[in-house]
Motif scaffolding. Structure first.
Motif, short mmCIF file in Angstrom:
data_model
loop_
_atom_site.label_atom_id
_atom_site.label_comp_id
_atom_site.label_asym_id
_atom_site.label_seq_id
_atom_site.Cartn_x
_atom_site.Cartn_y
_atom_site.Cartn_z
N PRO A 151 0.81 -1.22 0.00
CA PRO A 151 0.00 0.00 0.00
C PRO A 151 0.84 1.27 0.00
O PRO A 151 0.52 2.24 -0.67
CB PRO A 151 -0.83 -0.12 1.28
CG PRO A 151 -0.82 -1.57 1.64
CD PRO A 151 0.50 -2.09 1.15
N SER A 227 -4.45 -2.40 0.34
CA SER A 227 -4.51 -2.53 1.79
C SER A 227 -5.62 -3.50 2.20
O SER A 227 -5.44 -4.33 3.11
CB SER A 227 -4.75 -1.16 2.43
OG SER A 227 -4.84 -1.25 3.83
N LYS A 231 -5.42 -7.07 4.27
CA LYS A 231 -6.21 -7.34 5.47
C LYS A 231 -7.05 -8.61 5.27
O LYS A 231 -7.20 -9.42 6.20
CB LYS A 231 -7.13 -6.17 5.78
CG LYS A 231 -7.91 -6.34 7.08
CD LYS A 231 -8.78 -5.14 7.38
CE LYS A 231 -9.46 -5.30 8.74
NZ LYS A 231 -10.24 -6.54 8.85
#
Length: 472
Positions: A151, A227, A231
């Motif tokens: 990211p 991102s 996750k």
């Protein structure tokens, strides 16, 4: 002799890590590997994009020194990507290296798009370069940043592109002869608008500001997607680890339900469950007389077969204790047929052992003698241990009685011994057909208990006396 203190970074690295820190460390290592793989994909995608641009220029462009300059510039971009890829392949891939090469890409591409071509026959005004939608090539390099799975790197590439294009606009605006205006349709007649727009020295700042905003918006989207992907990978590995841990103890039909709850077992509590113990008779003597490989193969086969029977009856494998398996029925949630399923499981285990012994006899191996004890009643259950070794435990007098009943099977010449409390629970559930073949033995004294236990049993099936896996 004076002892020098350890460096601060060494002390930090030798501090014991908890489970979450270890998990994060492993995940970080996996993500770093994924980023290196992403750099490889980025290189090949970048190369494919450059080849597509070269092909476009070769087909539709004019073959002259100016075109040769463009081809050379594209080759320079290929070399930059190749150097970066080689560094990553050798393991040198910190984020700042990707940021440096990405920034270099943006700077060179901006110079190529806005700066004059030294071999061009006609030098166009700098303002014309801004108006030929060259910033779209910057977007290609920004999008390639998504393949890195970083990211921070994806965000920086977009920011670098926005900065470079802004710097290019400022440079063009400051050139002599450049006409700058903020075109708003409501403040200008159409003919004035058209006349100004077709002036080769005109720069519309609103239009250029829009380009910068578009770059930043796309950058934000890409960085958010990357991102979120990381996750999701973290959440997925956590969920799969939870499912893997649960799958060792629970039947597959309840694993997903338990894994989806933050606290699948709830707080420590007391409830009625059925507890079952199954043990191989004479295993100690067998392990002394046979190679370790055969001993472990016997254990693995025994556990695998018994585990499947437990799961088939909706039970939970609570523990493996050497050659003994402990199972419970009524965890995590109790049901009216817990005792019935436990009794059915005990009998199915005996049948599975008979089938297994048939296979062993066919191979010329000695049969296995397995005895089973079962009881129903209150237990205390909950998570025990530390964060390094957390497990779910079931303790109480019911467990002790079930274990003792299992050891008494041999003395009573029974395959299965169960307590009267389990029989009563089966009757209360209205499943008296499940008691077919069970024989009431009467009260017996159980070691470690003051009061006698009412026992029912399933008599031992006829086995050939020769070659049975019983020590004495």
């Amino acid at each position: 002799m004076q002892i020098q203190p350890l460096p601060e970074h060494f002390v930090a690295t030798t501090t014991p890590l908890n489970l979450e820190q270890r998990r994060r460390l492993r995940l970080g290592s996996l993500m770093a590997k994924a980023e290196r793989e992403g750099a490889r994909l980025q290189f090949w995608a970048r190369t494919a994009a450059l080849l597509a641009v070269e092909f476009f220029f070769a087909v539709f462009g004019k073959w002259d020194p100016a075109s040769g300059f463009m081809f050379s510039a594209v080759f320079v971009f290929f070399l930059i990507g190749l150097v970066h890829y080689r560094l990553v392949k050798k393991g040198f891939s910190p984020v700042w290296v990707g940021a440096v090469f990405g920034t270099l890409d943006m700077i060179l591409l901006t110079l190529l798009l806005v700066g004059p071509n030294p071999f061009a026959e006609i030098i166009m005004p700098p303002a014309m370069s801004l108006r030929e939608a060259g910033f779209q090539y910057l977007l290609i390099f920004v999008c390639l940043g998504a393949l890195t799975l970083s990211p921070r790197l994806a965000a920086w590439l977009g920011i670098a592109a926005a900065i470079c294009w802004t710097a290019a606009v400022v440079w063009v605006v400051t050139r002599p002869g450049t006409i700058v205006a903020l075109i708003k349709a409501e403040n200008m007649r159409f003919d004035e608008h058209v006349r100004l727009y077709f002036n080769p020295n005109f720069v519309d700042l609103i239009d250029q500001l829009t380009h910068v905003v578009v770059i930043l918006i796309i950058t934000g989207i890409i960085a958010t997607v990357v991102s979120r992907s990381r996750k999701m990978a973290d959440d997925y590995t956590t969920a799969e680890r939870a499912r893997s841990n649960l799958a060792r103890h629970f039947s597959p039909n309840v694993v997903d339900e338990l894994a989806s709850n933050d606290e699948p077992f709830g707080p420590v509590r007391r409830q009625d469950v059925a507890v079952l113990f199954a043990d191989i008779v004479g295993f100690t003597a067998y392990s002394e007389d046979h190679p370790a490989e055969q001993v472990f193969e016997l254990l693995r086969t025994f556990h695998r077969r018994m585990e499947q029977v437990v799961f088939d009856h909706g039970g939970t494998v609570d523990n493996y204790i050497g050659d003994c398996i402990m199972a419970t029925f009524g965890i995590p949630a109790s049901a009216t047929d817990d005792a019935t399923r436990a009794l059915g499981c005990a009998r199915a285990m005996a049948a599975a052992v008979e089938e297994w012994n048939g296979e062993r006899r066919a191979r010329g191996s000695a049969p296995v003698d397995v005895r089973i004890g079962c009881q129903y009643g209150p237990v205390v259950l909950g998570a025990i241990g530390s964060e390094r070794n957390l497990s779910f435990a079931v303790v109480g007098d019911t467990c002790n009685v079930a274990s003792r009943l299992q050891t008494m099977c041999r003395e009573l010449d029974a395959e299965v011994c169960v307590g009267a409390d389990l029989i009563e629970a089966v009757k209360r559930a209205g499943d008296e057909d499940a008691l077919s073949g069970m024989v009431e033995h009467g009260p017996i004294h159980v070691r470690g208990r003051d009061h006698e236990v009412e026992v029912w049993l399933a008599p031992k099936s006829a086995l050939e006396n020769s070659g049975v896996l019983i020590a004495s």
